[in-house]
Design a protein around this motif. Structure first.
Motif, mmCIF file in Angstrom:
data_model
loop_
_atom_site.group_PDB
_atom_site.id
_atom_site.type_symbol
_atom_site.label_atom_id
_atom_site.label_comp_id
_atom_site.label_asym_id
_atom_site.label_seq_id
_atom_site.Cartn_x
_atom_site.Cartn_y
_atom_site.Cartn_z
ATOM 1 N N PHE A 241 0.826 -1.204 0.000
ATOM 2 C CA PHE A 241 0.000 0.000 0.000
ATOM 3 C C PHE A 241 0.863 1.258 0.000
ATOM 4 N N ASN A 242 1.847 1.249 -0.879
ATOM 5 C CA ASN A 242 2.723 2.410 -1.048
ATOM 6 C C ASN A 242 1.975 3.439 -1.907
ATOM 7 N N THR A 243 1.450 4.459 -1.285
ATOM 8 C CA THR A 243 0.620 5.429 -2.003
ATOM 9 C C THR A 243 1.449 6.285 -2.968
ATOM 10 N N THR A 244 2.730 6.536 -2.649
ATOM 11 C CA THR A 244 3.546 7.356 -3.545
ATOM 12 C C THR A 244 3.755 6.661 -4.886
ATOM 13 N N ALA A 245 3.913 5.333 -4.862
ATOM 14 C CA ALA A 245 4.136 4.585 -6.106
ATOM 15 C C ALA A 245 2.907 4.580 -7.001
ATOM 16 N N MET A 246 1.743 4.914 -6.468
ATOM 17 C CA MET A 246 0.543 4.968 -7.305
ATOM 18 C C MET A 246 0.629 6.065 -8.348
ATOM 19 N N TYR A 247 1.468 7.092 -8.089
ATOM 20 C CA TYR A 247 1.558 8.242 -8.996
ATOM 21 C C TYR A 247 2.901 8.325 -9.702
ATOM 22 N N GLU A 248 3.887 7.577 -9.238
ATOM 23 C CA GLU A 248 5.197 7.587 -9.889
ATOM 24 C C GLU A 248 5.117 6.829 -11.215
ATOM 25 N N GLY A 249 5.786 7.378 -12.226
ATOM 26 C CA GLY A 249 5.803 6.737 -13.530
ATOM 27 C C GLY A 249 4.481 6.778 -14.257
ATOM 28 N N TYR A 250 3.583 7.654 -13.821
ATOM 29 C CA TYR A 250 2.288 7.779 -14.499
ATOM 30 C C TYR A 250 2.503 8.347 -15.902
ATOM 31 N N PRO A 251 1.746 7.883 -16.908
ATOM 32 C CA PRO A 251 0.625 6.921 -16.884
ATOM 33 C C PRO A 251 1.109 5.468 -17.002
#
Length: 502
Positions: A241-251
């Motif tokens: 549940f690493n929330t920062t990784a949800m936005y890294e490397g987007y899309p």
């Protein structure tokens, strides 16, 4: 001439010329037909005189023909002939074929109504058979059975690296087909496996059996997909549940095959659950509106997260729902079985639900305020598929907040059940009250099953006197007040059962 002598004796003359007389005489000798009705014969009949012409005694054609006279004539028949013509035979053949098809369809419909797993199984077998006619990626049905949009490996890349898959419209066929598969597995397992277990474990009430089967199947599904989701998460940067990784490397436009399969199969499950609600295959509960709202929000989140590349966030939400629902379903199953570990297990369920459905979800909501804008690109560009912008931030937060509101409503109900269990020693769920059928009520009135103290072992009946309950509590009457120490109350029965077990 023969005709002239009698005529002379009578003093009359024939009105016919001699040529006609000769023809008449000749016809009387050789002609098989009776003589024609002439003006002379009519006149002789009126006068009662006999003519001079020799007439035949009878005519074979004037009488009935010999033979089988019991058969009616074709002209007088009201129905078609016994021996039909060729076009009639074709029509009767068509009608018989239509009747046969109608009978077969009617029989198949009855089987599908009785065994609800037959319909989806037939449809799935038809799709598989049509694919096997031409088993190749060019077959349009291959998109329903297998993942679409595999991407070639880059030159010089490690051959052991998993193949990445893109996204597209063919994924809808995959979701639709496995929605049919989940419909089959649900109905088949419930009717052929779970119902016999319920009967073997002493659940006789049909409404209670239905609830037990629904929850048992739910527990089976999440027992598989909960660990499956954790394994998929362990292969991504989102672990744990690493929330920062949800936005890294987007899309995140491409994923491994196992990630894409898990995501789309989950979409198929929730789509099938929505169909169950819309068709009324499950008995509506008191929180039916909240349940429908939960499914609509979930399906909207699944589609938006997949289409706009927020799948890492969707993966985290999947896992929080799957694991908490597993504990919820198993706690209900234990309650239906009157298991002695219902109380302790319910406490474990509350801990899992509170942590996953509230703590983790609130962390994800908080990250939308703090990290959604600062981590990774933040712009709207349809050509590069950059959708992480202000409008997607509002939509994502609104959907997750609505899901959290439904979870908070259920958390209130869970806490109320826990309070009643601590105070009244009963863990009945107000959302899914069941009613007994007429047959079972009649069987209980006959007193077929008695407890050791002689009281009827039924719901709301003690010593032949019915009792009325409201929200699990007996309504007091003027002649019989209700008390917690009443031997017929639920709490006293539970305490008495615990004494007997100890």
């Amino acid at each position: 001439m023969l005709t002239s002598a009698p005529a002379a004796r009578r003093g009359t003359h024939s009105p016919l010329p001699p040529e006609f007389a000769r023809v008449k005489m000749a016809s009387g000798d050789v002609e098989p037909f009776p003589p024609l009705q002439t003006e002379l014969s009519k006149k002789e009949k009126r006068l009662g005189k006999s003519g001079s012409v020799r007439r035949r005694k009878s005519s074979g054609l004037g009488a009935e023909l010999p033979g089988d006279t019991s058969v009616p004539a074709f002209a007088t028949l009201g129905s078609p002939p016994a021996t039909p013509t060729e076009p009639t035979r074709e029509k009767s053949g068509r009608r018989s074929k239509r009747r046969s098809v109608r009978r077969a369809l009617s029989k198949y419909r009855r089987i599908c109504m009785r065994h609800t797993w037959v319909g989806p199984l037939t449809l799935a077998l038809i799709i598989i058979s049509l694919y096997l006619v031409n088993p190749s990626p060019k077959n349009p049905l291959s998109a329903a059975l297998f993942l679409s949009y595999p991407l070639p490996r880059e030159p010089g890349s490690d051959p052991s690296t998993p193949i990445q898959y893109g996204k597209g419209a063919r994924d809808f066929a995959f979701v639709a087909f496995y929605t049919i598969i989940f419909s089959f597995t649900r109905e088949f397992l419930m009717q052929r496996f779970i119902r016999p277990l319920a009967i073997r474990w002493g659940i006789r009430n049909r409404a209670k059996q239905a609830r037990f089967m629904e929850q048992f199947y739910t527990a089976m599904y999440f027992a598989v997909y909960g660990p499956f989701g954790l394994y998929v998460m362990s292969r991504t940067p989102v672990w744990y549940f690493n929330t920062t990784a949800m936005y890294e490397g987007y899309p995140h436009k491409t994923h491994e095959g196992i990630f894409k399969a898990y995501y789309l199969l989950q979409a198929s499950y929730w789509a099938q659950q929505m169909i169950v609600l819309l068709l009324g295959l499950e008995k509506p509960r008191k929180d039916f509106k909240e349940f429908v709202a939960h499914h609509i929000i979930t399906l909207t989140l699944i589609w938006c997260s997949y289409r706009f590349h927020f799948t890492y966030m969707g993966l985290a939400i999947y896992i929080t729902m799957d694991i908490s629902d597993f504990f919820l379903a198993t706690s209900k199953v234990l309650n239906y079985l009157d298991s002695p570990i219902t109380g302790p297990y319910f406490f474990v369920f509350m801990c899992a639900w509170g942590y996953l459905r509230h703590y983790v979800n609130l962390r994800v909501l908080y990250s939308i305020f703090t990290e959604f804008k600062t981590v990774g690109p933040y712009e709207l560009n349809w050509e590069t598929q950059q959708y992480k912008c202000w409008i997607s931030q509002i939509i994502t937060f609104g959907l997750l907040a609505a899901l959290q509101a439904v979870n908070l409503f259920w958390w209130f109900l869970i806490c109320r059940i826990a309070y009643r269990f601590i105070r009244y020693s009963t863990a009945d769920d107000d959302r899914s009250e069941y009613e007994e059928s007429d047959t079972e009520e009649a069987g209980e009135k006959k007193g077929t099953k008695k407890t050791h103290n002689g009281k009827a072992n039924g719901n709301g009946v003690s010593n032949g006197t019915p009792k009325v309950f409201l929200n699990g509590e007996e309504i007091s009457t003027p002649d019989k007040p209700t008390s917690a120490s009443d031997p017929g109350s639920i709490g006293s029965r539970v305490r008495e059962r615990k004494k007997n077990q100890s």
